[in-house]
Scaffold this active site. Structure first.
Site, mmCIF file in Angstrom:
data_model
loop_
_atom_site.group_PDB
_atom_site.id
_atom_site.type_symbol
_atom_site.label_atom_id
_atom_site.label_comp_id
_atom_site.label_asym_id
_atom_site.label_seq_id
_atom_site.Cartn_x
_atom_site.Cartn_y
_atom_site.Cartn_z
ATOM 1 N N ASP A 72 -79.808 27.737 -28.165
ATOM 2 C CA ASP A 72 -79.955 27.105 -26.855
ATOM 3 C C ASP A 72 -79.501 28.119 -25.807
ATOM 4 O O ASP A 72 -80.293 28.928 -25.337
ATOM 5 C CB ASP A 72 -79.152 25.807 -26.838
ATOM 6 C CG ASP A 72 -79.327 25.026 -25.548
ATOM 7 O OD1 ASP A 72 -80.193 25.410 -24.748
ATOM 8 O OD2 ASP A 72 -78.601 24.039 -25.325
ATOM 9 N N LYS A 108 -84.820 27.192 -27.868
ATOM 10 C CA LYS A 108 -85.071 26.455 -26.622
ATOM 11 C C LYS A 108 -85.296 27.434 -25.477
ATOM 12 O O LYS A 108 -84.867 28.589 -25.552
ATOM 13 C CB LYS A 108 -83.870 25.569 -26.315
ATOM 14 C CG LYS A 108 -83.764 24.360 -27.220
ATOM 15 C CD LYS A 108 -82.821 23.397 -26.574
ATOM 16 C CE LYS A 108 -82.669 22.138 -27.349
ATOM 17 N NZ LYS A 108 -81.624 21.296 -26.750
ATOM 18 N N ASP A 151 -78.032 17.614 -35.453
ATOM 19 C CA ASP A 151 -77.443 16.271 -35.411
ATOM 20 C C ASP A 151 -77.265 15.752 -33.995
ATOM 21 O O ASP A 151 -77.262 16.508 -33.021
ATOM 22 C CB ASP A 151 -76.063 16.274 -36.095
ATOM 23 C CG ASP A 151 -74.982 16.916 -35.227
ATOM 24 O OD1 ASP A 151 -75.200 18.059 -34.760
ATOM 25 O OD2 ASP A 151 -73.937 16.280 -34.990
HETATM 26 P P1 IMP Z 1 -75.745 27.664 -27.979
HETATM 27 O O1 IMP Z 1 -74.478 28.480 -28.071
HETATM 28 O O2 IMP Z 1 -75.912 26.966 -26.675
HETATM 29 O O3 IMP Z 1 -76.983 28.467 -28.364
HETATM 30 O O4 IMP Z 1 -75.529 26.474 -28.996
HETATM 31 C C1 IMP Z 1 -76.235 26.356 -30.171
HETATM 32 C C2 IMP Z 1 -75.697 25.157 -30.941
HETATM 33 O O5 IMP Z 1 -75.760 23.960 -30.136
HETATM 34 C C3 IMP Z 1 -76.575 24.912 -32.142
HETATM 35 O O6 IMP Z 1 -76.111 25.602 -33.279
HETATM 36 C C4 IMP Z 1 -76.528 23.412 -32.294
HETATM 37 O O7 IMP Z 1 -75.424 23.055 -33.100
HETATM 38 C C5 IMP Z 1 -76.290 22.893 -30.889
HETATM 39 N N1 IMP Z 1 -77.532 22.424 -30.242
HETATM 40 C C6 IMP Z 1 -78.187 22.999 -29.216
HETATM 41 N N2 IMP Z 1 -79.284 22.290 -28.866
HETATM 42 C C7 IMP Z 1 -79.330 21.233 -29.713
HETATM 43 C C8 IMP Z 1 -80.253 20.116 -29.869
HETATM 44 O O8 IMP Z 1 -81.260 19.961 -29.175
HETATM 45 N N3 IMP Z 1 -79.945 19.242 -30.861
HETATM 46 C C9 IMP Z 1 -78.862 19.371 -31.675
HETATM 47 N N4 IMP Z 1 -77.989 20.386 -31.558
HETATM 48 C C10 IMP Z 1 -78.223 21.321 -30.591
#
Ligand code: IMP
Length: 183
Positions: free
Chosen positions: A107, A135, A163
């Site tokens: 994300d 994303k 989840d």
């Molecule tokens: P980042 O550091 O923002 O890239 O966070 C990634 C983590 O956030 C992933 O490993 C997921 O555990 C969680 N995450 C991000 N988007 C989603 C989603 O749409 N559904 C479920 N978990 C998500």
């Protein structure tokens, strides 16, 4: 479970179990070719990467090894802060290894940016990243995965390891959660 068994809980299914399996075969073929003659160490990030690790590793035709890390973002709230605490570290040394991180979704990429920095300091021979889902926000961060399963819209999705409040990881499909579930 599949989407038909939880009526009303998803607004729509983005990728079915069959589509995910077919895409994983394609990604595995790329990895087979890129790592021919080598034995990569697949590093899964718990808990979300459980499903993709299981299916990707079995779709490979080359040998691989597996290890796991568990990390948690510091701070309350739903936004990733980029400050990460290692809850479970790798079981083995990765110096000189071809390491391929296996992630469920990128994300903001903040968690992975930390992980990549941390793992590079352990002097692997190579360090690459595979993510099943990405994303739009991920394009703003410097973390560039070499292998991507599917690009997703900017919606909260569940299933295939992802989840909401600990549930839906065992959903075979990936779909957008209905607001009625969390409102
Ligand atoms: P980042 O550091 O923002 O890239 O966070 C990634 C983590 O956030 C992933 O490993 C997921 O555990 C969680 N995450 C991000 N988007 C989603 C989603 O749409 N559904 C479920 N978990 C998500």
């Amino acid at each position: 479970m599949d989407a038909s068994q939880i009526p009303g809980e998803l607004t729509h299914v983005l990728h079915t179990e069959a589509q995910i399996a077919a895409r994983l075969d394609e990604v595995a073929a790329q990895i087979d070719a890129d790592y021919a003659g080598r034995t990569p160490l697949l590093v899964g990030v718990l808990n979300g990467a459980l499903m993709v690790m299981a299916d990707l590793s079995r779709a490979l035709t080359i040998h691989c090894e597996q290890d796991w890390m568990a990390v948690s973002s510091y701070g309350a709230g739903t936004q990733s802060s980029g400050v990460v605490r290692i809850l479970k570290d790798l079981s083995g040394d990765i110096e000189g290894r071809d390491v391929l991180i296996v992630e469920d979704i990128i994300d903001t990429g903040l968690t992975l940016a930390y992980l990549i920095q941390n793992l590079s300091s352990r002097r692997p021979a190579s360090l690459e990243l595979m993510t099943m889902f990405r994303k739009p926000e991920a394009f703003k961060c410097p973390v560039v995965p070499k292998y991507v399963g599917f690009d997703l819209p900017d919606e909260f999705v569940v299933g295939y390891g992802l989840d909401y409040a600990g549930r839906y990881r065992n959903l075979r499909d990936v779909g957008t959660l209905s607001p009625s579930v969390y409102s």
